[in-house]
Design an enzyme around this catalytic site. Structure first.
Site, short mmCIF file in Angstrom:
data_model
loop_
_atom_site.label_atom_id
_atom_site.label_comp_id
_atom_site.label_asym_id
_atom_site.label_seq_id
_atom_site.Cartn_x
_atom_site.Cartn_y
_atom_site.Cartn_z
N HIS A 271 46.81 43.86 38.73
CA HIS A 271 45.85 44.89 39.19
C HIS A 271 45.50 44.61 40.64
O HIS A 271 45.90 43.59 41.20
CB HIS A 271 44.58 44.85 38.34
CG HIS A 271 43.77 43.60 38.51
ND1 HIS A 271 43.93 42.49 37.72
CD2 HIS A 271 42.81 43.26 39.41
CE1 HIS A 271 43.10 41.53 38.11
NE2 HIS A 271 42.40 41.96 39.13
N HIS B 73 40.95 45.70 33.28
CA HIS B 73 41.13 46.48 34.49
C HIS B 73 42.60 46.60 34.86
O HIS B 73 43.34 45.64 34.81
CB HIS B 73 40.30 45.97 35.68
CG HIS B 73 40.42 44.52 35.98
ND1 HIS B 73 41.06 43.61 35.19
CD2 HIS B 73 39.93 43.79 37.04
CE1 HIS B 73 40.97 42.41 35.73
NE2 HIS B 73 40.30 42.49 36.84
N HIS C 3 41.93 42.42 46.98
CA HIS C 3 42.94 41.47 46.51
C HIS C 3 43.97 42.14 45.61
O HIS C 3 43.73 43.17 45.00
CB HIS C 3 42.31 40.29 45.78
CG HIS C 3 41.75 40.59 44.41
ND1 HIS C 3 40.42 40.81 44.18
CD2 HIS C 3 42.35 40.70 43.20
CE1 HIS C 3 40.22 41.02 42.89
NE2 HIS C 3 41.37 40.98 42.26
N HIS D 224 34.99 34.84 35.96
CA HIS D 224 34.20 36.02 36.26
C HIS D 224 33.28 36.35 35.09
O HIS D 224 33.66 36.17 33.93
CB HIS D 224 35.09 37.25 36.45
CG HIS D 224 35.92 37.23 37.68
ND1 HIS D 224 35.39 37.08 38.94
CD2 HIS D 224 37.25 37.35 37.86
CE1 HIS D 224 36.36 37.12 39.82
NE2 HIS D 224 37.50 37.27 39.21
N TYR E 220 40.90 32.48 43.75
CA TYR E 220 41.19 33.39 44.86
C TYR E 220 41.63 32.60 46.07
O TYR E 220 41.02 31.58 46.40
CB TYR E 220 39.94 34.17 45.25
CG TYR E 220 39.59 35.29 44.31
CD1 TYR E 220 40.27 36.50 44.37
CD2 TYR E 220 38.58 35.14 43.39
CE1 TYR E 220 39.94 37.54 43.52
CE2 TYR E 220 38.24 36.18 42.53
CZ TYR E 220 38.92 37.37 42.61
OH TYR E 220 38.60 38.39 41.77
N GLU F 69 44.86 36.80 43.99
CA GLU F 69 44.22 36.18 42.83
C GLU F 69 45.30 35.83 41.82
O GLU F 69 46.25 36.59 41.65
CB GLU F 69 43.22 37.14 42.16
CG GLU F 69 42.60 36.58 40.88
CD GLU F 69 41.76 37.60 40.08
OE1 GLU F 69 42.14 38.77 39.99
OE2 GLU F 69 40.72 37.19 39.55
#
Lengths: 307, 125
Positions: A153, A199, A214, A246, A255, A265
């Protein structure tokens, strides 16, 4: 409601120096170099990806993202969605088949946050890299670096989050999986999915449009994320933050930056989403925990360092 | 003694360095940051920004360290440096001629006098 969009299929990134970029994406992250074209672009992918490529690097004066492409089920869906994009008010452009090696016709369109996106139905399928599709072994022997499995993503920054949400929900059939709401009820972050992943693309509110935060690559385990952290130190690669978790999506992550300043990431795990799920909501008074679950505070760089 | 070429090339030791910086031995230079009323010591084989971090100074904002995000934009008021390619989104040709640079992309070649904190977000109109 699903509209025939399947998955994030490719991202084209601008880099200042191609050889330095390849040391990052190919040798460190472990993507497979699949092709180069007469424009000097280099095509890569994670080893589990069936289509020919998912990351395209282009050398330019200004780092950042050119576009993200989503693969749709077939050409009928592509035609249908092209019409709906025009109706929605997007600037729509046809990119002929073959402009990217091995990729069919692409429908390129802009968005209220200023980012460029594409839809396409056809891309050459070379299969998972290094293993057979019949009686496949667990993984190929000669993977490099972090051994990233796939492009997963990206996170983009821009102003009109509501407009881009409407585009992705109404025209493209994405669901809102997770969001961050401020004290006035304004959505300042939105995580959208077209699958059961938490996501497939995400957006954070920012005064400047069309910014790239990112590109993310999937690893299998937390141990793999820790090993990625070791490799970042071994290669003296610019670290942003992590390893950490997260709050949003609950993914375990690190990251870091490519040699042109584009953030990368690698992550593992994370929540899942089905279309009947209500969006998960975080509030801005808990933003530190939402972004970095262990530190529970944001670093300025995470909000400001963009390309 | 590590040469500059080796230092630039730790990630691809078998290849020739691509950056244009000349092959000079590692040296240390004094960097005065006028707007912060402070100074640090920077090595010639590291970018000015990484040199600042290695000297535990916080006089320049640290972003991507790769010439992309613009957070470490400074102006060099005096002194010599070599530079690598920087994002045109943050350093225009005219600014480059006026010694505006990204600290992560320049390598000190003498003592320097700099002014930091030149990064700004450009909101949409």
């Amino acid at each position: 409601m699903k509209k025939g969009v399947m998955r994030p299929g490719h991202i084209q990134l601008r880099v200042l120096d191609m050889e330095e970029a390849l040391a990052h994406y190919r040798d460190l992250i472990g993507l497979i170099e699949m092709d180069r074209d007469d424009q000097g672009r280099v095509y890569l992918k994670g080893w589990t990806e069936v289509d020919k490529f998912s990351v395209v690097l282009r050398e330019a004066d200004e780092p950042g993202m050119d576009f993200v492409g989503f693969k749709v089920l077939n050409n009928q869906v592509l035609e249908q969605l092209q019409g709906e994009l025009v109706e929605f008010g997007c600037q729509v452009e046809n990119i002929p088949a073959g402009e990217l090696n091995g990729c069919g016709r692409r429908v390129r369109f802009d968005s209220p946050t200023g980012h460029m996106f594409e839809l396409y139905a056809d891309k050459e399928q070379t299969g998972k890299w290094g293993i057979s599709s019949t009686n496949p072994d667990a993984f190929p022997m000669d993977l490099k670096g972090m051994k990233a499995t796939r492009f997963d993503h990206c996170l983009l920054y821009g102003g009109d989050l509501d407009g881009t949400l409407k585009l992705f929900q109404q025209v493209l059939g994405f669901d809102l999986a997770e969001q961050v709401m401020d004290e006035n009820g304004t959505r300042v972050a939105q995580f959208l999915t077209i699958s059961t992943k938490a996501h497939d693309i995400a957006f954070i509110k920012h005064p400047e449009d069309s910014k790239f935060h990112h590109a993310s690559f999937y690893l299998e385990t937390w141990e793999d994320v820790l090993r990625a952290a070791d490799l970042i130190s071994i290669t003296d690669t610019s670290l942003d933050i992590g390893p950490t978790r997260h709050g949003l999506t609950h993914g375990k992550t690190i990251y870091f930056f490519d040699p042109s300043g584009n953030r990368s990431e690698v992550f593992c795990g994370g929540d899942y989403h089905y279309p009947d799920h209500e969006p998960v909501t975080w509030t801005t008074d808990q933003l530190g925990k939402a972004i970095f679950y262990h530190d529970r505070k944001l670093n300025e760089r995470f909000l400001t360092a963009l390309t | 003694m590590t040469t500059t070429a080796q230092a630039f090339n730790t990630r691809k030791e078998q290849q020739e360095p691509r950056c244009s910086s000349p092959d000079v031995s590692e040296q240390s230079y004094l960097v005065q940051v006028v707007n912060r009323d402070s100074w640090f010591t920077a090595r010639s084989d590291k970018s000015l920004l990484v040199g600042m971090e290695l000297d535990a100074s916080q006089t320049i904002a640290v972003g991507c360290r790769g010439g992309g995000c613009g957070m470490c934009k400074i102006r060099v008021l005096a002194g010599k440096y070599d530079s690598k390619r920087m994002s045109r989104a943050h350093i225009s040709e005219q600014e480059q001629a006026e010694d505006y640079v990204l600290a992560c992309r320049i390598y000190p070649r003498s003592d320097l006098v700099i002014e930091s904190d030149h990064f700004t977000v450009k909101p949409e109109l």
